[in-house]
Scaffold this motif. Sequence first.
Motif, PDB file in Angstrom:
ATOM      1  N   SER A 150      -1.036  11.649  -3.667  1.00  0.00           N
ATOM      2  CA  SER A 150      -1.750  13.054  -3.944  1.00  0.00           C
ATOM      3  C   SER A 150      -3.226  12.936  -3.356  1.00  0.00           C
ATOM      4  CB  SER A 150      -0.789  13.985  -4.544  1.00  0.00           C
ATOM      5  OG  SER A 150      -1.506  13.739  -5.999  1.00  0.00           O
ATOM      6  N   ASP A 151      -3.674  13.803  -3.529  1.00  0.00           N
ATOM      7  CA  ASP A 151      -5.140  13.774  -3.256  1.00  0.00           C
ATOM      8  C   ASP A 151      -5.578  13.703  -4.885  1.00  0.00           C
ATOM      9  OD1 ASP A 151      -5.310  14.197  -0.851  1.00  0.00           O
ATOM     10  OD2 ASP A 151      -5.584  16.599  -0.108  1.00  0.00           O
ATOM     11  N   SER A 193      -0.930   0.322  -6.027  1.00  0.00           N
ATOM     12  CA  SER A 193       0.495   0.868  -4.956  1.00  0.00           C
ATOM     13  C   SER A 193       1.215   0.430  -5.908  1.00  0.00           C
ATOM     14  CB  SER A 193       0.363   0.161  -3.977  1.00  0.00           C
ATOM     15  OG  SER A 193      -0.483   0.246  -3.002  1.00  0.00           O
ATOM     16  N   VAL A 235      -5.390   9.737  -5.481  1.00  0.00           N
ATOM     17  CA  VAL A 235      -6.424   8.637  -5.008  1.00  0.00           C
ATOM     18  C   VAL A 235      -7.518   8.344  -5.527  1.00  0.00           C
ATOM     19  CG1 VAL A 235      -6.972   7.841  -2.379  1.00  0.00           C
ATOM     20  CG2 VAL A 235      -4.976   8.653  -2.894  1.00  0.00           C
ATOM     21  N   ASN A 280       0.761  -1.497   0.033  1.00  0.00           N
ATOM     22  CA  ASN A 280      -0.174  -0.085   0.015  1.00  0.00           C
ATOM     23  C   ASN A 280       0.586   1.045  -0.227  1.00  0.00           C
ATOM     24  OD1 ASN A 280      -2.128   1.736   0.458  1.00  0.00           O
ATOM     25  ND2 ASN A 280      -2.809   0.903   2.534  1.00  0.00           N
ATOM     26  N   LEU A 281       0.237   2.161  -1.512  1.00  0.00           N
ATOM     27  CA  LEU A 281       1.406   3.293  -1.027  1.00  0.00           C
ATOM     28  C   LEU A 281       0.223   4.787  -0.398  1.00  0.00           C
ATOM     29  CD1 LEU A 281       4.457   2.712  -3.405  1.00  0.00           C
ATOM     30  CD2 LEU A 281       4.627   2.862  -1.107  1.00  0.00           C
ATOM     31  N   VAL A 282      -1.108   4.753  -0.270  1.00  0.00           N
ATOM     32  CA  VAL A 282      -1.926   5.323  -0.403  1.00  0.00           C
ATOM     33  C   VAL A 282      -1.943   6.690   0.431  1.00  0.00           C
ATOM     34  CG1 VAL A 282      -4.591   6.126  -0.276  1.00  0.00           C
ATOM     35  CG2 VAL A 282      -3.873   3.742  -0.663  1.00  0.00           C
ATOM     36  N   HIS A 283      -1.067   6.755   1.474  1.00  0.00           N
ATOM     37  CA  HIS A 283       0.043   7.879   2.266  1.00  0.00           C
ATOM     38  C   HIS A 283       0.735   8.692   1.707  1.00  0.00           C
ATOM     39  CE1 HIS A 283       2.736   4.833   2.630  1.00  0.00           C
ATOM     40  NE2 HIS A 283       3.615   5.656   3.345  1.00  0.00           N
ATOM     41  N   VAL A 284       1.699   7.963   0.713  1.00  0.00           N
ATOM     42  CA  VAL A 284       2.741   9.376  -0.170  1.00  0.00           C
ATOM     43  C   VAL A 284       1.914   9.534  -1.437  1.00  0.00           C
ATOM     44  CG1 VAL A 284       4.112   8.089   1.095  1.00  0.00           C
ATOM     45  CG2 VAL A 284       3.178   7.384  -1.351  1.00  0.00           C
TER      46      VAL A 284
END
Length: 935
Positions: free
Chosen positions: A353-354, A387, A357, A347-351
Amino acid sequence: MATSITLKNGEQVKINDHVYCSPSWSIRDGTPYSVARIMEFLPAEDAHPSHKGKGKEPAPGYTRVRLAWYYRPSDVSDRPVADSRLLLAAIYSEICDVAQLRAKCYVVHRDKITDLAGWKKRPDRFYFNRLFDPYIKKEFEVIQSNDVRNLPVHIRDELTSRYEYVVAEKEIVPDLTDTLRNCETCSKWCPPQETVRCDRCKSFFHMGCVQPPLNAKPTRGYGWTCGPCSRAHEQAVEGHDVRHVPAPAAKPKSHAPPARGRGRPRKDRTLAEKEESVPVRHFKMWPFRYFGLHTVAEDTSDPDDLIFPRTTTRVGSKYQASIPTKDSPRDQDIQERGGEATVEVLNLVHVMSDTQVVVEQRKARLSAKQSVRSNVDWLTEVIRRFSEAYTLGLEFSTVGVSNVFRYEKWKTTETRYADREWDDDEMAAFEDAVLTHGAELRTVRDEVGTRTIYEVVRYYGHWKNMKLGEENRRRRLLGSSKITPPYAHPVPSADDSDSEGSIVRTPSKAHASCGACRTRDTKLWWKAPKGLPTSVLCDACGISWRKYADLNHLRPIREEAAAVKQGKTEKREGTPLAGSSAKRIKTNGSIPSTPIATTSNGSPQHRCLACHKYGSGKVFKCKECQTRVHSGACGIVDPGSVDSWTCDLCQNEKTAEASLNPDCMLCPRPTRERDKKAFHPPADSFLRVCKPTEGQGWVHLACAVFVPEITFSDARRLRIVEGISTISTHRWSTRCTLCNQVGGAVVRCADCPTEYHVSCAWSRGFKFGFEIQVTKAAKREPSALVSFNGVSGTMYPVVRCKEHEGTRRPLFDVCETNEYGETALQVYCNTYKQAPVAQSHALLRKARRLDLVLEEKDAAPVNGHGHGAATLAISGGRDDGTDPQCAHCKTSFSPFFHPLPRAGAFACHRCHFEGRTQMPLTNGHIHPHAHGLGP
C-alpha cells in the motif's frame, strides 16, 4: 538501383561490399579493425516511418548499417596463425553506426582464388574457408554449393539457386561432394547420417533397409558387409579359395586448387580483378546455410528454415533429470521445485500500500554515503530485504544492510551482494596490468591475484567509466567542447581529419621511433597498442596493425623494395634461384666485411643462439645479458615485448629464488680457474639459457632436453627440472671424449659409440636435432606418437658428431616449426618431458626417486660387504660403529660422508662438493647432483 553510401575517405560502398569497421581508438582499447559485409542500410532509430523501407536510396537519415561479421583466428583461439589474411566467416550480424566504417576491403572464398600468393600480396585482400559459430563455439567447413553432388536433384537445385556456400562438419564434406548415392534396396537417396556402406561391393544401403536393420553405424575401425557379400565370402572360405588382395588405398579428395608450377606464368591482373568482382548469391541477405549432420534435406525447401549451424540435441539420461512417475514413492524431505520454499522474492512493491511504501525515506537512513545510494547492487539488495521483511510481517525499521552477506536458497553458503572495496595495492596492480596487457582481463586477473575474473570484469567497467569522466572534466576545464560519453561511439566532427582518434599529430618525444620497425622517418604517426617499446607506430606499421593485426607482414615487401632500389633484379618463378653474383663483397683492408641481417629501416635483427638464424619467428633478447633465443626454444609463454624479456638467470639475480651459482648440475665441476671459463659461457651462446631444478640448482636447457632421464614440472614453460637422481650410474662414471673429464652426465652419438657431455658437444658445433622413427603398428603407443611436418612416429633427441653430418636420415632442427607455429623442441618436451604432476606432489616425486636410488645402492655389494657404501654415507657411521670425520676440515657433522680412495678416510659433503678432493666414482659413491643438493 543498389543502395550505396560514400565513406569519409571518398570510397563508394554498397550492399554486400566488405568494409573495415571500428569505433574510436580509445573505446576499442587498441584492437585492430573488424572485417564485415554490408547487409542493409538502416535509418536512425528516431527517423520518420517513411524512411524505413528497405531497398530505397539512403536518405539523409540513414545513419546505421547492418553488418555480417568475420572473425580473425586469433579472436576465437589461442593457437598462433601466421597468415594474417585468413578469416573465419560467421552467421552473426549486428547494427552499427555508419561513422564506424573505415574503408573498403575484399573477402573471397579460398576456392575462388587461383593465385593465393598473389592475392595476399595485394592490399585489403582477405580469404576464408571455414565458419565459426559464436554460440556453440565450434568451427565448420565452408564449401561452394555447386560442389555438393550427393543430393536429390530437386533439393540440390533449390540449394544452389539460393546460396553460394554450404556449411558442414569436416567429416561430412567428402560425403556431400561425392556422387549421388542411392540405396541398393529401395533405390532412394541415402543421407550420409543414415547410410552404411558395404566394404566389399562398395554399395550403399539405408540402415533400415538391411536385414536385420542396423541401429547404429559400425564403430570406427570396423567394417560392414551386406548379405550377398557375406554369403559369397563364407562360400569362398569353405572352398578354400580365398586370396587376400589388399585393396588400393583411395586417394583423399581435395577441394584446393592445383599448385602452380615453377615454370607457370603469373596470373593476369585483370583476371584477378574479375575474380573479386564475381557476384555472390544471397538469400535473405546470407550467402551460406548449414547443411551437415543435423540437417533434414527436405527442410531446405522451406524458406523459413533456420540456416544456423546445429549440434547434437541434449536429450537423454546424460543431460536430462530422471523424473519419477506419479505412482512412484516420493521423498518427503525433497522440496518441490517452483514452490514458495524454492523461489526467492526480490521485490513486492507492486502489492504494498501507499502507506507501506516508504522506501525512499528509509533508504536514506540505511547509509549516509551518497555514492552508495546510487549503487545498483546496493539498491537491489535494499529492495530485496524490504520485500523479505514484508513477507515475514516484520517492521521496516528492522531492515539493515550493515551485513554485506546474504543467504541464497540455491546455495549452501553465504555470498556477498556487492564486491568488497579494492585496496590501494590491488588498484595499483590492476592499473599496471591494464597498462601492460590492455583489455586481456584474464591476464589482468593473474597479475592482481586476489580477485576473481568476475570481480575484475566488473571493476574494469567502473574503472573505465571513471577514467572517461576524469577526461571529460579535464576537457571542460580546458574549454573543450568534445566530451566522450562512457560506452558510446563518438561521432567525429567534419573538421576532424582523424576519424577514429588514433593519429598522433605531435609525438611526445623529440626523437620518437616506431614501436614495431624502429623507424624515425614517417609522414604520419599512429597510436600503438599496449605492450610495444614505444607508444607510436609509423604510417606503414600503424595501417598494417589496424587492417591485418600484424606488424611484420610488410617486411617482405619492404625488403623486396629495398632490393629493387639497390639495383637487384627480381627473381621470377621458373628461374634459377642460385646464381653467381657479379658484384664482390666490399672489403675494408684485409678483413672481409660480413653482411648483417637488418630490418627495413636498417636496424639489425636478432639472431637466435639455438638455430643461428635470423627471423623465422620472434627472437627475444634478454634486456640484461642480451641473450637471444626463439620463444619456442626457451619456454617463453607470455613475454610481452621482444626486447623487454628477461632470462631465468638474470631474473634470479633479483628474486634469488634459486642458487646464485649458475653451474650446470649435469656438467663436470670446474676445478681450475681456466676451466670455469669453459663452463660459464658468454651471453652469445645457447648454453647461457639455464633452467632451475627442484633442488634450487641450475641446468643448461640443452642438457635437460637431450639427457633422456630428465623431465619438467611444466614442460610448456620448460621450468623446474626433475629426475636428476634417476640418471644411470653409467652416465656419471663415463669419461667425456671431448673434455676428458669424469663427473657429468654423458650422452652417446646417434651414429657411433662415442660419448660426451651435451655442453661439450654444443660448444664444438655438433649437430643437435630431433628424429622421428616410424614404428610398427603392433609396437605403437598412442601417447608416445607425434606428427610433425607430415612425419608421424616416435620422436627422439639426436646428437651427431661432425663425422656423421652427411647421413641421409632426416633430422628436424631445434627451432624448426610446424603448421601451428610450435618448434620441434616444444613438441618433443610437451610429449615426452612432462612430469606426472597430476598424480603426485613434487616433493613426493622427489622422495620416491631418492628411495629408488637408495634401494639400488643398498643392494649393490661394495668391497665384499653385504650393504652398500650409500648406507654408510646416509647414516654417517662406520662399519665399526664410530663416527666418521672429514679428512680435510676435521668436522664430524655432515648430512653425507663420501669415502676417499685410502682406506678409512672420508670427506664431508661440503668439501667433496667444493672439489677439494678428486675421487673416482665407485659403486658406493653418491653423486651430490643425484639428490639435487647442488648450490
